[in-house]
Design a protein around this motif. Structure first.
Motif, PDB file in Angstrom:
ATOM      1  N   GLY A 510       0.821  -1.196   0.000  1.00  0.00           N
ATOM      2  CA  GLY A 510       0.000   0.000   0.000  1.00  0.00           C
ATOM      3  C   GLY A 510       0.856   1.249   0.000  1.00  0.00           C
ATOM      4  N   PRO A 511       0.291   2.398  -0.422  1.00  0.00           N
ATOM      5  CA  PRO A 511       1.063   3.639  -0.520  1.00  0.00           C
ATOM      6  C   PRO A 511       1.677   4.079   0.805  1.00  0.00           C
ATOM      7  N   GLU A 512       0.917   3.955   1.892  1.00  0.00           N
ATOM      8  CA  GLU A 512       1.448   4.416   3.172  1.00  0.00           C
ATOM      9  C   GLU A 512       2.626   3.561   3.609  1.00  0.00           C
ATOM     10  N   ALA A 513       2.468   2.225   3.505  1.00  0.00           N
ATOM     11  CA  ALA A 513       3.556   1.334   3.879  1.00  0.00           C
ATOM     12  C   ALA A 513       4.763   1.545   2.977  1.00  0.00           C
ATOM     13  N   ALA A 514       4.530   1.803   1.678  1.00  0.00           N
ATOM     14  CA  ALA A 514       5.641   2.050   0.761  1.00  0.00           C
ATOM     15  C   ALA A 514       6.386   3.317   1.161  1.00  0.00           C
ATOM     16  N   GLY A 515       5.645   4.355   1.572  1.00  0.00           N
ATOM     17  CA  GLY A 515       6.291   5.573   2.027  1.00  0.00           C
ATOM     18  C   GLY A 515       7.113   5.345   3.278  1.00  0.00           C
ATOM     19  N   GLU A 516       6.577   4.530   4.208  1.00  0.00           N
ATOM     20  CA  GLU A 516       7.324   4.208   5.418  1.00  0.00           C
ATOM     21  C   GLU A 516       8.607   3.455   5.079  1.00  0.00           C
ATOM     22  N   ARG A 517       8.532   2.521   4.135  1.00  0.00           N
ATOM     23  CA  ARG A 517       9.722   1.746   3.765  1.00  0.00           C
ATOM     24  C   ARG A 517      10.786   2.643   3.147  1.00  0.00           C
ATOM     25  N   LEU A 518      10.364   3.599   2.328  1.00  0.00           N
ATOM     26  CA  LEU A 518      11.327   4.522   1.731  1.00  0.00           C
ATOM     27  C   LEU A 518      11.983   5.370   2.824  1.00  0.00           C
ATOM     28  N   ALA A 519      11.182   5.814   3.798  1.00  0.00           N
ATOM     29  CA  ALA A 519      11.739   6.565   4.921  1.00  0.00           C
ATOM     30  C   ALA A 519      12.698   5.698   5.728  1.00  0.00           C
ATOM     31  N   ALA A 520      12.353   4.420   5.921  1.00  0.00           N
ATOM     32  CA  ALA A 520      13.231   3.514   6.662  1.00  0.00           C
ATOM     33  C   ALA A 520      14.549   3.309   5.922  1.00  0.00           C
ATOM     34  N   LEU A 521      14.501   3.231   4.591  1.00  0.00           N
ATOM     35  CA  LEU A 521      15.741   3.115   3.814  1.00  0.00           C
ATOM     36  C   LEU A 521      16.593   4.360   4.011  1.00  0.00           C
ATOM     37  N   ALA A 522      15.970   5.550   3.953  1.00  0.00           N
ATOM     38  CA  ALA A 522      16.730   6.784   4.170  1.00  0.00           C
ATOM     39  C   ALA A 522      17.333   6.805   5.570  1.00  0.00           C
ATOM     40  N   ALA A 523      16.592   6.345   6.565  1.00  0.00           N
ATOM     41  CA  ALA A 523      17.114   6.312   7.934  1.00  0.00           C
ATOM     42  C   ALA A 523      18.304   5.372   8.037  1.00  0.00           C
ATOM     43  N   ALA A 524      18.227   4.221   7.369  1.00  0.00           N
ATOM     44  CA  ALA A 524      19.335   3.263   7.412  1.00  0.00           C
ATOM     45  C   ALA A 524      20.575   3.845   6.753  1.00  0.00           C
ATOM     46  N   LEU A 525      20.407   4.524   5.622  1.00  0.00           N
ATOM     47  CA  LEU A 525      21.553   5.103   4.926  1.00  0.00           C
ATOM     48  C   LEU A 525      22.140   6.274   5.704  1.00  0.00           C
ATOM     49  N   ALA A 526      21.301   7.089   6.345  1.00  0.00           N
ATOM     50  CA  ALA A 526      21.810   8.182   7.178  1.00  0.00           C
ATOM     51  C   ALA A 526      22.590   7.636   8.360  1.00  0.00           C
ATOM     52  N   GLU A 566      11.956  -4.204   7.581  1.00  0.00           N
ATOM     53  CA  GLU A 566      13.314  -4.747   7.555  1.00  0.00           C
ATOM     54  C   GLU A 566      14.005  -4.250   6.291  1.00  0.00           C
ATOM     55  N   ILE A 567      15.128  -3.561   6.469  1.00  0.00           N
ATOM     56  CA  ILE A 567      15.865  -2.972   5.353  1.00  0.00           C
ATOM     57  C   ILE A 567      17.184  -3.716   5.182  1.00  0.00           C
ATOM     58  N   ARG A 568      17.353  -4.358   4.027  1.00  0.00           N
ATOM     59  CA  ARG A 568      18.618  -5.036   3.676  1.00  0.00           C
ATOM     60  C   ARG A 568      19.193  -4.323   2.465  1.00  0.00           C
ATOM     61  N   TYR A 569      20.422  -3.857   2.585  1.00  0.00           N
ATOM     62  CA  TYR A 569      21.016  -3.107   1.484  1.00  0.00           C
ATOM     63  C   TYR A 569      22.516  -3.377   1.413  1.00  0.00           C
ATOM     64  N   ARG A 570      23.084  -3.113   0.226  1.00  0.00           N
ATOM     65  CA  ARG A 570      24.531  -3.211   0.013  1.00  0.00           C
ATOM     66  C   ARG A 570      24.942  -2.030  -0.838  1.00  0.00           C
ATOM     67  N   LEU A 571      26.105  -1.458  -0.534  1.00  0.00           N
ATOM     68  CA  LEU A 571      26.636  -0.341  -1.298  1.00  0.00           C
ATOM     69  C   LEU A 571      27.902  -0.772  -2.019  1.00  0.00           C
ATOM     70  N   GLY A 572      27.960  -0.463  -3.324  1.00  0.00           N
ATOM     71  CA  GLY A 572      29.122  -0.833  -4.113  1.00  0.00           C
ATOM     72  C   GLY A 572      30.277   0.133  -3.948  1.00  0.00           C
ATOM     73  N   ARG A 573      31.330  -0.119  -4.716  1.00  0.00           N
ATOM     74  CA  ARG A 573      32.540   0.702  -4.588  1.00  0.00           C
ATOM     75  C   ARG A 573      32.267   2.173  -4.902  1.00  0.00           C
ATOM     76  N   GLY A 574      31.388   2.416  -5.829  1.00  0.00           N
ATOM     77  CA  GLY A 574      31.084   3.798  -6.196  1.00  0.00           C
ATOM     78  C   GLY A 574      29.845   4.337  -5.520  1.00  0.00           C
ATOM     79  N   GLY A 575      29.390   3.647  -4.471  1.00  0.00           N
ATOM     80  CA  GLY A 575      28.197   4.081  -3.777  1.00  0.00           C
ATOM     81  C   GLY A 575      26.918   3.571  -4.399  1.00  0.00           C
ATOM     82  N   GLU A 576      27.034   2.583  -5.320  1.00  0.00           N
ATOM     83  CA  GLU A 576      25.832   2.034  -5.938  1.00  0.00           C
ATOM     84  C   GLU A 576      25.012   1.305  -4.878  1.00  0.00           C
ATOM     85  N   LEU A 577      23.719   1.561  -4.903  1.00  0.00           N
ATOM     86  CA  LEU A 577      22.817   0.985  -3.908  1.00  0.00           C
ATOM     87  C   LEU A 577      22.114  -0.240  -4.468  1.00  0.00           C
ATOM     88  N   THR A 578      22.198  -1.316  -3.695  1.00  0.00           N
ATOM     89  CA  THR A 578      21.404  -2.505  -3.987  1.00  0.00           C
ATOM     90  C   THR A 578      20.608  -2.817  -2.725  1.00  0.00           C
TER      91      THR A 578
END
Length: 716
Positions: A510-526, A566-578
């Protein structure tokens, strides 16, 4: 509908004054009050937003101000705003703000000339009004006799019926039948939804009468309740009156207050949209008649239910200033508090009130979680910023539109559980209703409130709901649209899957949950950027490795609502986000307080602020409060299976007639908690056996404290 029709010329709204000079000479009380008596200093017998509101008008009139405060409010915003402050030792309302003798003594000690009661607490106490006047102080309110006349809802209805005001007839509980359903149980001395129950089945009547009486006795020291028909689908419409001691009564339009939760108002507006002119005229005339019948003086509000067939019925008269008075101030240009002070000094109202201009809508910002049965929230306020505010605590003179904020808290304040959970009122005023709704929703959606969870998202959804925009309003609006508005509790569901350490994962669509997930990704990266910057050698986030790294893992719980992400991410050598679930998202930049993401070709900026485990992510598109969850649960934090924890800090006020070893049914009430002026039922989560009951009446419990344990029945 044409919104301009609801904000037309004064005559269309019945805004003309009702002058009762012809009704006869003023009473002795009115004549005494009419003698000029200048006020030099005012003590406000209240706290929070209303105290600050009164102080604002006092300053504008050149009047000194005195605050009173309980111990938890020693550093509160209203104390800081006053010229002087007097401590009321203790923390419970019964020991502080409800102690009229202490407040009168405080006024005398501070050299105040007058006492303004605000709303709530002692504002509608006739004995307090008399005590103020007996001490030689000016009471900024109606005569004590008028307060007393309206103090009991049962007595008030008798008086109004005699004055020709339409009322509901009281019902005898012993004589009601199924044909009378639904019914409403109400506390005779109640207010704010306390001691009120809707009864839809006759079998539940006795239990609801007893529960309402118990709540009323606890809240008002008066357990009297009465029974009346429940008007399904009715609107709650109230009329603002202002009367002086010289025989003039003004009617200042009406307000629609139909959007309510637990019989307490959430959104209010004026003029009442879509109200037929004949109904409006009837309401205004009935309100004026009510004020005249009791010799009223000052600001007051006469409340009505308007049934589906358009017939109005008197509910009660609030012999004080209303929480929602700012909308009336916006459309009239009046300062109602200033007029309360002037009338108390003996001033006369002009012959005619000002015309009604435009439309105003107010939203109450509460520290509560609508998705969890309106559970009150507590904690420190780190930041509070509403964009586009034109004025605080006052009218908007000389303007055609604007945004007003009446805040009860400021950064650095701590929201406790002793008092009402309202944090602030946000009011938009515009030439049309549609413009006012849009401006208010826009401001709320971008409000940055770093602190306890609030009902902000609910308010935005309600203001933008097509049924609300079309003015299809009644007191069941929030309940009827609960699923769309995010109101819980949600339907029962199987246990959520868990990650390492037993942390539940409840990612939702849903849109609200998707917005929360995007915010959670930003929080994890910060967070990652912050940890990198704090290292021994500052390097770019996602520094070089000669082997592929494992995905980073962060978990967050969104507040309000409680969804975990739950946010799982990996950053590459040039900062590429997966990142899992973010295939169309690229990282542009990441700093500890700001993250820029490219989402499907659209660049979005997120401001991130962390306060211990609490993280707030703000952007023009989403403002989300998150709690960072640990990867592993500490053993000491695990409770026995079936443990019922306190959903908020509060006081245990009642316990069911149960003992360990008793069998309980799913949903059976076990005990009641009181927090922020509301009762909360703690019920059995499943059928089984009560194996432990640690709660005690009168005990103050913290969030998460184990109150009882229910061992669930297992199948054969």
């Amino acid at each position: 509908m044409d919104d301009r029709q609801d904000s037309g010329p004064p005559a269309a709204h019945g805004a003309d004054p009702v002058d009762d000079r012809a009704a006869g000479p003023a009473s002795a009380d009115a004549e005494a009050a009419g003698a000029p008596r200048p006020i030099g200093s005012v003590l406000v017998a209240n706290r929070g937003e209303i105290a600050r509101r009164v102080f604002r008008s006092c300053r504008d009139l050149g009047i000194a101000t005195v605050a009173v405060y309980a111990d938890p409010d020693a550093r509160a915003a209203h104390v800081r705003a006053a010229d002087a402050a007097v401590r009321l030792p203790g923390d419970a309302p019964a020991d502080t703000y409800l102690r009229g003798d202490l407040i009168v003594a405080a006024a005398l000690a501070a050299g105040a000339d007058a006492v303004h009661p605000g709303y709530g607490f002692l504002s509608e106490s006739a004995p307090f009004a008399r005590a103020v006047e007996a001490a030689g102080l000016v009471w900024i309110g109606p005569p004590a006799a008028a307060v007393e006349a309206m103090g009991s809802k049962t007595r008030a209805k008798e008086l109004m019926a005699a004055a020709g005001v339409p009322v509901f007839g009281a019902l005898d509980p012993a004589e009601v039948t199924a044909a009378d359903l639904p019914l409403l149980v109400k506390a005779a001395a109640g207010g704010g939804g306390r001691g009120m129950r809707v009864v839809r089945e006759l079998a539940a009547l006795d239990a609801e009468l007893a529960a309402a009486a118990a709540e009323a006795a606890s809240a008002f020291a008066d357990g009297e309740v009465f029974l009346e028909p429940y008007a399904e689908g009715a609107r709650h419409v109230e009329v603002q009156v202002l009367a002086d001691a010289h025989g003039t009564v003004w009617v200042l339009g009406e307000r629609d207050c139909s959007l309510q939760r637990r019989h307490q108002k959430v959104i209010e507006e004026t003029p009442a949209p879509g109200l037929p002119g004949a109904v409006r005229a009837t309401l205004h005339e009935a309100a004026a008649r009510a004020a005249r019948s009791i010799g009223y003086r000052g600001a007051g509000t006469v409340e009505f239910l308007v049934a589906r067939d358009g017939r109005p019925y008197f509910l009660e008269m609030n012999t004080r200033l209303q929480v929602e008075h700012p909308v009336t101030e916006c459309v009239t240009g009046l300062d109602l508090v200033a007029w309360q002070l002037k009338i108390a000094e003996g001033a006369a109202l002009p012959p005619r009130p000002p015309a009604i201009r435009g439309h105003a809508v107010e939203a109450r910002l509460y520290a509560e979680d609508p998705a969890r049965d309106w559970q009150p929230q507590a904690g420190p306020v780190h930041r509070f910023d509403v964009p586009g505010v034109d004025v605080e605590f006052g009218p908007l003179p000389g303007r055609e539109s604007g945004l007003r904020l009446d805040p009860g808290v400021a950064p650095g304040d701590v929201v406790g559980v002793r008092y009402d959970p309202m944090l602030a009122k946000v009011v938009a005023w515009a030439p049309t209703r549609a413009e006012a709704l849009r401006r208010l929703a826009h401001a709320l959606a971008r409000t940055r409130l770093h602190g306890p969870a609030t009902n902000r998202d609910l308010l935005v959804r309600a203001l933008r709901h097509p049924e609300f925009a079309a003015a299809r309003l009644d007191t069941g609006f929030l309940q009827r649209h609960a699923a769309q508005l995010g109101i819980g509790p949600p339907a029962a569901a199987p246990p959520a899957p868990t990650g390492p350490g037993g942390v539940a994962v409840t990612d939702a669509s849903g849109p609200e949950a998707a917005g929360e997930r995007l915010a959670a990704l930003a929080a994890a990266l910060a967070d990652a950027a912050g940890r990198t910057a704090r290292g021994p050698v500052p390097v770019r986030i996602g520094g070089w490795r000669n082997l592929p790294s494992q995905p980073q893992l962060k978990r967050f719980r969104a507040e309000p609502g409680g969804r975990t992400h739950e946010i799982r991410y990996r950053l590459g050598r040039g900062g590429e986000l997966t990142a899992a679930g973010f295939e169309d998202t690229a990282l542009v930049s990441a700093d500890p307080d700001r993250v820029v993401l490219d989402v499907a070709g659209v660049r979005r900026t997120f401001d991130v602020a962390a306060y211990a485990e609490r993280v707030f992510v703000d952007s023009p598109f989403v403002c989300t409060a998150l709690t960072a969850l640990p990867r592993f649960t500490e053993p000491g934090e695990r409770a026995a299976p079936g443990s019922l924890r306190a959903p908020m800090p509060g006081t245990v006020i009642r316990i069911g007639e149960l003992a360990p070893g008793d069998r309980v049914e799913r949903g059976q009430p076990l005990l009641w908690l009181e927090a922020m002026k509301m009762e909360h039922v703690i019920a059995a989560p499943a059928a089984g056996t009560l194996t432990d009951l640690t709660a005690e009446v009168g005990r103050q419990v913290e969030l998460g404290a184990v109150l009882a344990v229910v061992k669930e029945e297992t199948g054969p």
